[in-house]
Design a protein around this motif. Sequence first.
Motif, PDB file in Angstrom:
ATOM      1  N   GLU A  37       2.268  -6.759   3.270  1.00 17.88           N
ATOM      2  CA  GLU A  37       1.094  -7.239   2.534  1.00 17.88           C
ATOM      3  C   GLU A  37      -0.031  -6.213   2.591  1.00 17.88           C
ATOM      4  N   SER A  56       1.682  -9.109  -1.699  1.00 15.25           N
ATOM      5  CA  SER A  56       2.847  -8.764  -0.878  1.00 15.25           C
ATOM      6  C   SER A  56       4.011  -8.334  -1.762  1.00 15.25           C
ATOM      7  N   THR A  81      -0.325  -6.287   6.975  1.00 12.72           N
ATOM      8  CA  THR A  81       0.820  -6.372   7.877  1.00 12.72           C
ATOM      9  C   THR A  81       1.396  -4.961   7.991  1.00 12.72           C
ATOM     10  N   VAL A  83       3.750  -2.164   6.895  1.00 16.14           N
ATOM     11  CA  VAL A  83       4.339  -1.913   5.581  1.00 16.14           C
ATOM     12  C   VAL A  83       5.184  -0.644   5.629  1.00 16.14           C
TER      13      VAL A  83
END
Length: 202
Positions: A37, A56, A81, A83
């Motif tokens: 995200e 996301s 988050t 990635v």
Amino acid sequence: MEIAERIRLGFQRQRKGQVLVSQDDLCSSLLFILDGEVRINKKSDAHNYELNEWTSQPLVLQPESLFGLSTRYTRTFTTETAVHILKVNKDAVRDILFYYPTFRINFLNLLSMRVQLANRQLWRPAASDLPLRFVQFLSSRCLRPAGRKELRISMQTLADELLTTRLNVSQLLNSLAQEGLIELKRERIFVPSMEKLLMGKV
């Protein structure tokens, strides 16, 4: 596979909270978000309001900024988050565009779609009522008209942008909040679902 063998591709993992690129940074490569995200932030030219979006979905970071008159990012992308990203530098992109027609066509299609969407927005009829003007104001500034949004703006600035009074804006926002389409905090407007706001007011 042939591209991967001939062109150097950079696969990376970025942890949560990393700024991938900032607004006004020089765009010197294509960045692909493969998973995870990302929060997308855009500040107005006058720096009197800003918009946050979350996505996301797989994403290419502003490919239109790689070539042309202005080669700087117009938004800031920050990981929400961990990635995985794919980075292809500008010289490698030139080689791929020259040697691989399929990539060239897909790249041109992507740029054409963005130009067409932007042009369509410019010629959209101006909304006559205030709720629609607010939705148009918000959606026209979004990178994609879906998902969570957060508009950081004062009531007076929003009233000026919508060509109305602060009282009218206050009544509008309270009405939308009562319908569950937005959430209000001091100088912040949260939109849990842009899709629901669009369906409810467009």
